[in-house]
Design a protein around this motif. Sequence first.
Motif, PDB file in Angstrom:
ATOM      1  N   UNK A 196       0.810  -1.205   0.000  1.00 33.84           N
ATOM      2  CA  UNK A 196       0.000   0.000   0.000  1.00 33.84           C
ATOM      3  C   UNK A 196       0.847   1.261   0.000  1.00 33.84           C
ATOM      4  N   UNK A 197       0.265   2.337  -0.508  1.00 35.92           N
ATOM      5  CA  UNK A 197       0.911   3.648  -0.477  1.00 35.92           C
ATOM      6  C   UNK A 197      -0.115   4.673  -0.013  1.00 35.92           C
ATOM      7  N   UNK A 198       0.329   5.814   0.516  1.00 32.17           N
ATOM      8  CA  UNK A 198      -0.616   6.826   0.995  1.00 32.17           C
ATOM      9  C   UNK A 198      -1.414   7.459  -0.140  1.00 32.17           C
ATOM     10  N   UNK A 199      -2.490   8.118   0.234  1.00 31.94           N
ATOM     11  CA  UNK A 199      -3.242   8.907  -0.733  1.00 31.94           C
ATOM     12  C   UNK A 199      -2.384  10.070  -1.222  1.00 31.94           C
ATOM     13  N   UNK A 200      -2.635  10.514  -2.441  1.00 33.24           N
ATOM     14  CA  UNK A 200      -1.908  11.638  -3.023  1.00 33.24           C
ATOM     15  C   UNK A 200      -2.747  12.901  -2.860  1.00 33.24           C
ATOM     16  N   UNK A 201      -2.112  13.964  -2.419  1.00 37.51           N
ATOM     17  CA  UNK A 201      -2.827  15.223  -2.211  1.00 37.51           C
ATOM     18  C   UNK A 201      -2.006  16.374  -2.775  1.00 37.51           C
ATOM     19  N   UNK A 202      -2.651  17.523  -2.972  1.00 41.01           N
ATOM     20  CA  UNK A 202      -1.902  18.717  -3.353  1.00 41.01           C
ATOM     21  C   UNK A 202      -1.129  19.221  -2.142  1.00 41.01           C
ATOM     22  N   UNK A 203      -0.154  20.083  -2.375  1.00 35.25           N
ATOM     23  CA  UNK A 203       0.735  20.515  -1.303  1.00 35.25           C
ATOM     24  C   UNK A 203      -0.006  21.223  -0.175  1.00 35.25           C
ATOM     25  N   UNK A 204      -1.000  22.040  -0.489  1.00 34.06           N
ATOM     26  CA  UNK A 204      -1.723  22.775   0.552  1.00 34.06           C
ATOM     27  C   UNK A 204      -2.468  21.819   1.479  1.00 34.06           C
ATOM     28  N   UNK A 205      -3.105  20.785   0.895  1.00 31.36           N
ATOM     29  CA  UNK A 205      -3.819  19.801   1.704  1.00 31.36           C
ATOM     30  C   UNK A 205      -2.853  19.001   2.564  1.00 31.36           C
ATOM     31  N   UNK A 206      -1.742  18.597   1.944  1.00 30.20           N
ATOM     32  CA  UNK A 206      -0.704  17.838   2.656  1.00 30.20           C
ATOM     33  C   UNK A 206      -0.164  18.638   3.836  1.00 30.20           C
ATOM     34  N   UNK A 207       0.136  19.938   3.613  1.00 28.36           N
ATOM     35  CA  UNK A 207       0.684  20.764   4.678  1.00 28.36           C
ATOM     36  C   UNK A 207      -0.331  20.975   5.793  1.00 28.36           C
ATOM     37  N   UNK A 208      -1.589  21.100   5.434  1.00 27.75           N
ATOM     38  CA  UNK A 208      -2.632  21.274   6.450  1.00 27.75           C
ATOM     39  C   UNK A 208      -2.718  20.046   7.355  1.00 27.75           C
ATOM     40  N   UNK A 209      -2.553  18.850   6.774  1.00 34.12           N
ATOM     41  CA  UNK A 209      -2.575  17.619   7.574  1.00 34.12           C
ATOM     42  C   UNK A 209      -1.367  17.562   8.514  1.00 34.12           C
ATOM     43  N   UNK A 210      -0.200  17.970   8.005  1.00 38.31           N
ATOM     44  CA  UNK A 210       0.993  17.999   8.858  1.00 38.31           C
ATOM     45  C   UNK A 210       0.826  19.005   9.984  1.00 38.31           C
ATOM     46  N   UNK A 211       0.263  20.176   9.667  1.00 37.30           N
ATOM     47  CA  UNK A 211       0.063  21.205  10.697  1.00 37.30           C
ATOM     48  C   UNK A 211      -0.850  20.699  11.811  1.00 37.30           C
ATOM     49  N   UNK A 212      -1.886  19.954  11.437  1.00 34.84           N
ATOM     50  CA  UNK A 212      -2.796  19.408  12.447  1.00 34.84           C
ATOM     51  C   UNK A 212      -2.080  18.370  13.314  1.00 34.84           C
ATOM     52  N   UNK A 213      -1.255  17.532  12.677  1.00 43.64           N
ATOM     53  CA  UNK A 213      -0.503  16.532  13.422  1.00 43.64           C
ATOM     54  C   UNK A 213       0.540  17.184  14.335  1.00 43.64           C
ATOM     55  N   UNK A 214       1.102  18.310  13.875  1.00 42.03           N
ATOM     56  CA  UNK A 214       2.134  18.986  14.663  1.00 42.03           C
ATOM     57  C   UNK A 214       1.599  19.437  16.024  1.00 42.03           C
ATOM     58  N   UNK A 215       0.339  19.790  16.098  1.00 42.61           N
ATOM     59  CA  UNK A 215      -0.263  20.176  17.373  1.00 42.61           C
ATOM     60  C   UNK A 215      -0.178  19.006  18.352  1.00 42.61           C
ATOM     61  N   UNK A 216      -0.495  17.814  17.876  1.00 44.95           N
ATOM     62  CA  UNK A 216      -0.422  16.631  18.727  1.00 44.95           C
ATOM     63  C   UNK A 216       1.025  16.291  19.082  1.00 44.95           C
ATOM     64  N   UNK A 217       1.949  16.455  18.110  1.00 47.10           N
ATOM     65  CA  UNK A 217       3.355  16.187  18.383  1.00 47.10           C
ATOM     66  C   UNK A 217       3.897  17.104  19.479  1.00 47.10           C
ATOM     67  N   UNK A 218       3.535  18.374  19.419  1.00 47.12           N
ATOM     68  CA  UNK A 218       4.017  19.310  20.424  1.00 47.12           C
ATOM     69  C   UNK A 218       3.442  18.984  21.799  1.00 47.12           C
ATOM     70  N   UNK A 219       2.182  18.569  21.842  1.00 48.43           N
ATOM     71  CA  UNK A 219       1.585  18.171  23.115  1.00 48.43           C
ATOM     72  C   UNK A 219       2.305  16.949  23.680  1.00 48.43           C
ATOM     73  N   UNK A 220       2.660  16.038  22.791  1.00 48.91           N
ATOM     74  CA  UNK A 220       3.404  14.841  23.202  1.00 48.91           C
ATOM     75  C   UNK A 220       4.777  15.232  23.765  1.00 48.91           C
ATOM     76  N   UNK A 221       5.455  16.170  23.109  1.00 52.76           N
ATOM     77  CA  UNK A 221       6.759  16.631  23.582  1.00 52.76           C
ATOM     78  C   UNK A 221       6.646  17.293  24.951  1.00 52.76           C
ATOM     79  N   UNK A 222       5.637  18.132  25.124  1.00 49.28           N
ATOM     80  CA  UNK A 222       5.462  18.816  26.407  1.00 49.28           C
ATOM     81  C   UNK A 222       5.140  17.829  27.526  1.00 49.28           C
ATOM     82  N   UNK A 223       4.351  16.798  27.208  1.00 43.50           N
ATOM     83  CA  UNK A 223       4.059  15.784  28.219  1.00 43.50           C
ATOM     84  C   UNK A 223       5.322  15.014  28.578  1.00 43.50           C
ATOM     85  N   UNK A 224       6.164  14.745  27.574  1.00 45.35           N
ATOM     86  CA  UNK A 224       7.442  14.097  27.859  1.00 45.35           C
ATOM     87  C   UNK A 224       8.319  14.956  28.757  1.00 45.35           C
TER      88      UNK A 224
END
Length: 247
Positions: free
Chosen positions: A3-31
């Motif tokens: 399997x491979x991931x879905x293909x998206x345009x750059x703006x959609x891809x970046x928006x998904x990363x930005x949303x994930x980054x919020x969770x990553x930062x929360x994970x870092x702060x909890x650590x």
Amino acid sequence: MTGIPAIADRATWQAEIDALRVREKAHTREGDAIAAARRRLPMVELDASTPLRGPNGPVTLLDTFEGRTQLIAYYFMWHTGHSAAEQCEGCTWCTTSVDELSYLHSRDITYAVFCQGPLDESRRYRDFMGWQMPWYSAQESLDTLLVGRQKGLMHLVCYLRDGERVFETYWTNYRGVEAMDYSLSLMDLTIYGRQEDWEESPVGWPIFPLGDDRQPMRKDGRPIAQWPRLQAGHSDDLTSQRDGRQK
């Protein structure tokens, strides 16, 4: 088919990363918060004269600090009398991940391996693997050093020295020892992750092929990190004779 991931345009891809980054930062702060709590744990005193065996003979727990204030010890599992191929793949993975010690030393921390087996045999394994860190046998003192814990498992233990007194401040095992590793952390950043069957991955994602022992740190009957050493011509004979004597 892999399997491979879905293909998206750059703006959609970046928006998904930005949303994930919020969770990553929360994970870092909890650590960070967990690490702060770890620094506030009480400690328990150990007998500083607890014996271990080093390359030049008997030493004490206090000696293994090498004059520094803190010590991190990795308790290496050992299968006495077994070949290099049969030694612990998890401990081999963890120990291979520890190379440059100068950053630890700059913070007054010594790192050492406390092997749970005999010194001579296990040091030949150390030499075969090309490891440079201090290596001791803790075999005769495991009941004291690992009190209340199961011997024969990987353990990562932190100590503090106050003058001639020694204290245990923290310990962990199982997935806690992933703190030593960089390979899995880098794999976690990739689209296919660790490729282990317990991960929550989409259907069709590749799974690392496991042998009969179902160990992801083994390949073709050996801990993975052994293969480059063999290809470089290093001997994995743990029972070699030198000068007519077994060392």
